[in-house]
Design a protein around this motif. Structure first.
Motif, mmCIF file in Angstrom:
data_model
loop_
_atom_site.group_PDB
_atom_site.id
_atom_site.type_symbol
_atom_site.label_atom_id
_atom_site.label_comp_id
_atom_site.label_asym_id
_atom_site.label_seq_id
_atom_site.Cartn_x
_atom_site.Cartn_y
_atom_site.Cartn_z
ATOM 1 N N GLU A 27 0.828 -1.201 0.000
ATOM 2 C CA GLU A 27 0.000 0.000 0.000
ATOM 3 C C GLU A 27 0.865 1.253 0.000
ATOM 4 O O GLU A 27 0.559 2.240 -0.678
ATOM 5 C CB GLU A 27 -0.925 -0.006 1.219
ATOM 6 N N THR A 28 1.963 1.208 0.758
ATOM 7 C CA THR A 28 2.868 2.359 0.796
ATOM 8 C C THR A 28 3.482 2.613 -0.564
ATOM 9 O O THR A 28 3.555 3.751 -1.034
ATOM 10 C CB THR A 28 3.976 2.138 1.835
ATOM 11 N N TYR A 29 3.923 1.549 -1.239
ATOM 12 C CA TYR A 29 4.499 1.699 -2.571
ATOM 13 C C TYR A 29 3.467 2.164 -3.578
ATOM 14 O O TYR A 29 3.757 2.987 -4.461
ATOM 15 C CB TYR A 29 5.130 0.370 -3.029
ATOM 16 N N ASN A 30 2.252 1.657 -3.485
ATOM 17 C CA ASN A 30 1.193 2.095 -4.392
ATOM 18 C C ASN A 30 0.936 3.590 -4.251
ATOM 19 O O ASN A 30 0.762 4.307 -5.238
ATOM 20 C CB ASN A 30 -0.095 1.312 -4.129
ATOM 21 N N TYR A 31 0.894 4.070 -3.001
ATOM 22 C CA TYR A 31 0.684 5.488 -2.729
ATOM 23 C C TYR A 31 1.813 6.308 -3.348
ATOM 24 O O TYR A 31 1.590 7.351 -3.994
ATOM 25 C CB TYR A 31 0.624 5.714 -1.225
ATOM 26 N N PHE A 32 3.043 5.837 -3.170
ATOM 27 C CA PHE A 32 4.210 6.532 -3.692
ATOM 28 C C PHE A 32 4.206 6.564 -5.221
ATOM 29 O O PHE A 32 4.431 7.601 -5.843
ATOM 30 C CB PHE A 32 5.475 5.845 -3.171
ATOM 31 N N ILE A 33 3.929 5.418 -5.837
ATOM 32 C CA ILE A 33 3.919 5.338 -7.298
ATOM 33 C C ILE A 33 2.800 6.185 -7.894
ATOM 34 O O ILE A 33 2.963 6.834 -8.941
ATOM 35 C CB ILE A 33 3.787 3.873 -7.764
#
Length: 212
Positions: A27-33
């Motif tokens: 979820e953190t990576y999705n938010y960042f991307i």
């Protein structure tokens, strides 16, 4: 988004999101991307000749619990990124004044959203400047001198507005037609960028100052 507005040329990602054993890392990576995907729509602002607008440090924003904003200027346009990390709810709305030289604009943030938008600085901002207001020495620790030209004599008001649109100082002035000279002292406010406004009937003069 914000590292690129502070001058980052890229980011180094070293954590493997799959190693967390739950969905938190993904979820953190999705938010960042998703943030990078939004920013990529405005990539031309970071190419060639451009100027970063960083009027207040992240440390000062954090200490004062204020919404944070950054800008990138290219030609007559400015790309603004703004975020309110201190929102009390997803629906809380705050007003924020962003500025560059003589241009300024009110924007509104809702909840924890990150606003990303482009403004044409050749268009009117908050107010059209109808005369010249000089405030000096600028920056300084709170004792300012000012000069301005008024089209008419009478009572006028001077006010000092902070970066989120709140008036932190105001008083009345006796204004004469033609050249005017005066001073004001604001020792009790925190350091940062403020907007000085003088209202003379329908006439409005404004200038930007920095208090140490």
């Amino acid at each position: 988004i914000f590292p690129f507005f502070s001058g980052a040329q890229g980011l180094w990602l070293w954590d493997d999101p799959t190693r967390f054993g739950n969905s938190q890392g993904i979820e953190t990576y999705n938010y960042f991307i998703n943030g990078l995907a939004r920013l990529a729509q405005f990539k031309t602002f970071f190419e060639g000749n451009h100027e970063l607008v960083i009027q207040t440090s992240a440390k000062d924003y954090n200490e004062n619990k204020k919404p944070i904003w950054r800008g990138v200027v290219k030609g007559n346009e400015i790309l603004i990124a703004a975020h309110n990390p201190f929102a009390k709810s997803e629906t809380e709305q705050v007003e924020l004044v962003v500025s560059y030289n003589n241009w300024s604009k009110k924007i509104y943030l809702i909840g924890y959203e990150t606003s990303l938008c482009v403004f044409d600085m050749t268009l009117l901002g908050i107010e059209k400047e109808s005369g010249t207001l000089n405030v000096y020495p600028n920056p300084n620790f709170g004792n300012f001198e000012l000069t301005f030209v008024s089209k008419a004599a009478g009572k006028g008001g001077i006010s000092l507005v902070n970066s989120i649109g709140k008036t932190v100082f105001s008083e009345m002035l006796d204004i004469r037609e033609g050249d005017n000279f005066g001073s004001f002292t604001v020792p009790g406010i925190s350091s940062g960028v403020y907007f000085v406004r003088i209202n003379i009937g329908v006439e409005v003069l404004h200038s930007k100052i920095v208090k140490f």
